[in-house]
Design a protein around this motif. Structure first.
Motif, PDB file in Angstrom:
ATOM      1  N   LEU A  21       3.405   1.823   9.581  1.00  0.00           N
ATOM      2  CA  LEU A  21       2.769   0.518   9.499  1.00  0.00           C
ATOM      3  C   LEU A  21       3.722  -0.496   8.894  1.00  0.00           C
ATOM      4  CD1 LEU A  21      -0.739   1.692   8.271  1.00  0.00           C
ATOM      5  CD2 LEU A  21       0.063   1.335  10.608  1.00  0.00           C
ATOM      6  N   ASP A  22       3.639  -1.718   9.350  1.00  0.00           N
ATOM      7  CA  ASP A  22       4.557  -2.776   8.951  1.00  0.00           C
ATOM      8  C   ASP A  22       3.900  -3.676   7.902  1.00  0.00           C
ATOM      9  OD1 ASP A  22       6.277  -4.878   8.706  1.00  0.00           O
ATOM     10  OD2 ASP A  22       6.493  -5.251  10.851  1.00  0.00           O
ATOM     11  N   PRO A  23       4.455  -3.765   6.695  1.00  0.00           N
ATOM     12  CA  PRO A  23       3.883  -4.624   5.659  1.00  0.00           C
ATOM     13  C   PRO A  23       3.781  -6.080   6.098  1.00  0.00           C
ATOM     14  CG  PRO A  23       5.511  -3.156   4.705  1.00  0.00           C
ATOM     15  CD  PRO A  23       5.622  -3.015   6.194  1.00  0.00           C
ATOM     16  N   ALA A  24       4.738  -6.554   6.865  1.00  0.00           N
ATOM     17  CA  ALA A  24       4.707  -7.948   7.313  1.00  0.00           C
ATOM     18  C   ALA A  24       3.520  -8.207   8.229  1.00  0.00           C
ATOM     19  CB  ALA A  24       6.019  -8.305   8.016  1.00  0.00           C
ATOM     20  N   GLN A  25       3.248  -7.247   9.106  1.00  0.00           N
ATOM     21  CA  GLN A  25       2.096  -7.388  10.002  1.00  0.00           C
ATOM     22  C   GLN A  25       0.790  -7.371   9.211  1.00  0.00           C
ATOM     23  OE1 GLN A  25       2.524  -4.249  12.888  1.00  0.00           O
ATOM     24  NE2 GLN A  25       3.930  -5.432  14.169  1.00  0.00           N
ATOM     25  N   ARG A  26       0.720  -6.507   8.204  1.00  0.00           N
ATOM     26  CA  ARG A  26      -0.486  -6.446   7.377  1.00  0.00           C
ATOM     27  C   ARG A  26      -0.696  -7.761   6.639  1.00  0.00           C
ATOM     28  NH1 ARG A  26      -2.229  -2.172   2.594  1.00  0.00           N
ATOM     29  NH2 ARG A  26      -0.563  -3.181   1.421  1.00  0.00           N
TER      30      ARG A  26
ATOM     31  N   ARG B 255      -5.660 -10.005   0.164  1.00  0.00           N
ATOM     32  CA  ARG B 255      -5.129 -10.320   1.499  1.00  0.00           C
ATOM     33  C   ARG B 255      -4.813  -9.057   2.291  1.00  0.00           C
ATOM     34  NH1 ARG B 255       0.560 -12.463   0.766  1.00  0.00           N
ATOM     35  NH2 ARG B 255       0.873 -10.197   0.575  1.00  0.00           N
ATOM     36  N   ASP B 256      -4.074  -8.128   1.668  1.00  0.00           N
ATOM     37  CA  ASP B 256      -3.494  -7.009   2.416  1.00  0.00           C
ATOM     38  C   ASP B 256      -4.416  -5.808   2.572  1.00  0.00           C
ATOM     39  OD1 ASP B 256      -1.340  -8.666   2.384  1.00  0.00           O
ATOM     40  OD2 ASP B 256      -0.109  -7.454   1.047  1.00  0.00           O
ATOM     41  N   PHE B 257      -5.385  -5.657   1.672  1.00  0.00           N
ATOM     42  CA  PHE B 257      -6.316  -4.537   1.804  1.00  0.00           C
ATOM     43  C   PHE B 257      -7.705  -5.005   2.226  1.00  0.00           C
ATOM     44  CE2 PHE B 257      -9.423  -1.594  -0.341  1.00  0.00           C
ATOM     45  CZ  PHE B 257      -9.335  -0.597   0.618  1.00  0.00           C
ATOM     46  N   ILE B 258      -8.296  -5.908   1.454  1.00  0.00           N
ATOM     47  CA  ILE B 258      -9.688  -6.287   1.721  1.00  0.00           C
ATOM     48  C   ILE B 258      -9.825  -6.978   3.070  1.00  0.00           C
ATOM     49  CG2 ILE B 258     -11.609  -7.733   0.950  1.00  0.00           C
ATOM     50  CD1 ILE B 258     -10.612  -7.093  -1.947  1.00  0.00           C
TER      51      ILE B 258
ATOM     52  N   ALA C 277       0.341 -10.728   7.532  1.00  0.00           N
ATOM     53  CA  ALA C 277      -0.038 -11.758   8.499  1.00  0.00           C
ATOM     54  C   ALA C 277      -1.497 -11.609   8.920  1.00  0.00           C
ATOM     55  CB  ALA C 277       0.877 -11.684   9.722  1.00  0.00           C
ATOM     56  N   GLN C 278      -1.899 -10.371   9.183  1.00  0.00           N
ATOM     57  CA  GLN C 278      -3.285 -10.104   9.556  1.00  0.00           C
ATOM     58  C   GLN C 278      -4.242 -10.504   8.433  1.00  0.00           C
ATOM     59  OE1 GLN C 278      -5.071  -9.176  12.099  1.00  0.00           O
ATOM     60  NE2 GLN C 278      -6.492  -7.503  11.664  1.00  0.00           N
ATOM     61  N   GLY C 279      -3.901 -10.125   7.219  1.00  0.00           N
ATOM     62  CA  GLY C 279      -4.748 -10.441   6.077  1.00  0.00           C
ATOM     63  C   GLY C 279      -4.862 -11.930   5.826  1.00  0.00           C
ATOM     64  N   ALA C 280      -3.751 -12.632   5.902  1.00  0.00           N
ATOM     65  CA  ALA C 280      -3.766 -14.081   5.670  1.00  0.00           C
ATOM     66  C   ALA C 280      -4.605 -14.787   6.729  1.00  0.00           C
ATOM     67  CB  ALA C 280      -2.338 -14.613   5.675  1.00  0.00           C
ATOM     68  N   LYS C 281      -4.495 -14.342   7.969  1.00  0.00           N
ATOM     69  CA  LYS C 281      -5.267 -14.948   9.061  1.00  0.00           C
ATOM     70  C   LYS C 281      -6.763 -14.753   8.848  1.00  0.00           C
ATOM     71  CE  LYS C 281      -5.988 -14.499  14.079  1.00  0.00           C
ATOM     72  NZ  LYS C 281      -7.401 -14.044  13.972  1.00  0.00           N
ATOM     73  N   LEU C 282      -7.171 -13.513   8.573  1.00  0.00           N
ATOM     74  CA  LEU C 282      -8.590 -13.228   8.407  1.00  0.00           C
ATOM     75  C   LEU C 282      -9.148 -13.833   7.124  1.00  0.00           C
ATOM     76  CD1 LEU C 282      -8.877  -9.527   9.656  1.00  0.00           C
ATOM     77  CD2 LEU C 282      -9.281 -11.661  10.910  1.00  0.00           C
TER      78      LEU C 282
END
Length: 262
Positions: A4-9, A37-40, A11-16
């Motif tokens: 898994l890519d931390p950068a993708q996580r 951001r990254d987990f929740i 980005a996904q977290g910030a968007k949601l």
């Protein structure tokens, strides 16, 4: 094994996080901020096990139970901005939470929904009054008894029992009035109720309501397993762990066709 890519996580977290809170989220600079951001948001809110509507309801109720107006406001904004919940539904959710988590928690949601409506520049929508016309007390109690059975899947307190809490609280208001209101469907009310009983740490309400959630067909065992993860965000892992154990126990009973036995 997938990497898994931390950068993708991130980005996904910030968007949601931005979408589901209708807020411009500042860059995270601490481990707690990063975990929001990254987990929740990146990992929990993106899961397919529950619809977005359920996640908002669970989060609103559990954030209110934790006394977190900032989170309640953010979820109210996100629910309105995404069109997931209407003003009427959010006001109704506040009333439902008031019953199962206490009127202080319900008021917290009610106030932050009002704040969110103003912040988003929306025109306030009128809600139905609690009671619009006179009623017959006996009919209302009987309706409450019938609705208790419908919601809980077993008979509740008897009409005319004479006990203030059981008669005037449970039959008269909770099931004779609130559960009948049209502002929220039964499945939505169910998730709000489950948060309240889980927060209470009261053994019988927790077991009876989770049994009813499955026995009524409102929720599957798989959805309730997902509920635990969403609930644990504000309630904490210890309370979520208790609920997880109850779901294992109750799901086994439901699978065997066993009724609630107290």
């Amino acid at each position: 094994m997938a990497m898994l890519d931390p950068a993708q996580r991130r980005a996904q977290g910030a968007k949601l996080q931005a979408e589901y809170t209708a807020t411009e989220v500042a860059p995270a600079t601490t481990p707690v901020g990063e975990s929001w951001r990254d987990f929740i948001f990146a990992e929990i809110w993106s899961r397919p096990g529950l619809e977005l509507r359920a996640r908002f309801l669970i989060s609103l109720a559990s954030a209110a139970g934790a006394g977190d107006p900032r989170a309640v406001n953010a979820y109210a904004r996100g629910a309105l901005q995404t069109g997931t919940l209407s003003q009427v539904e959010l006001r109704e959710a506040a009333l439902h939470v008031a019953v199962y988590s206490g009127w202080s928690a319900g008021r917290l949601i009610d106030e932050e929904v009002g704040n969110a409506i103003g912040e988003l520049g929306l025109d306030p929508v009128e809600t139905e009054p609690l009671v619009g016309k006179p009623w017959d007390p006996q009919e209302r109690m009987e309706r409450g008894f019938a609705e208790f059975n419908n919601v809980m899947t077993f008979d509740g307190p008897r009409v005319g029992n004479g006990f203030a809490y059981l008669q005037d609280g449970i039959l008269n208001f909770v099931f004779g009035e609130m559960w009948h209101r049209e502002g929220l469907d039964q499945r939505s009310r169910r998730f709000l109720t489950l948060v309240g009983v889980a927060d209470s740490a009261a053994n019988t309400p927790i077991r009876s309501h989770f049994h009813a959630a499955m026995g009524s067909g409102n929720c599957t065992a798989e959805e309730l397993h997902e509920f635990v993860l969403q609930y644990g965000v504000h309630a904490g892992w210890p309370k979520a762990s208790v609920v997880q154990g109850v779901i294992f126990e109750v799901a086994a009973k439901i699978e065997k066709g066993l009724p609630w036995d107290g």
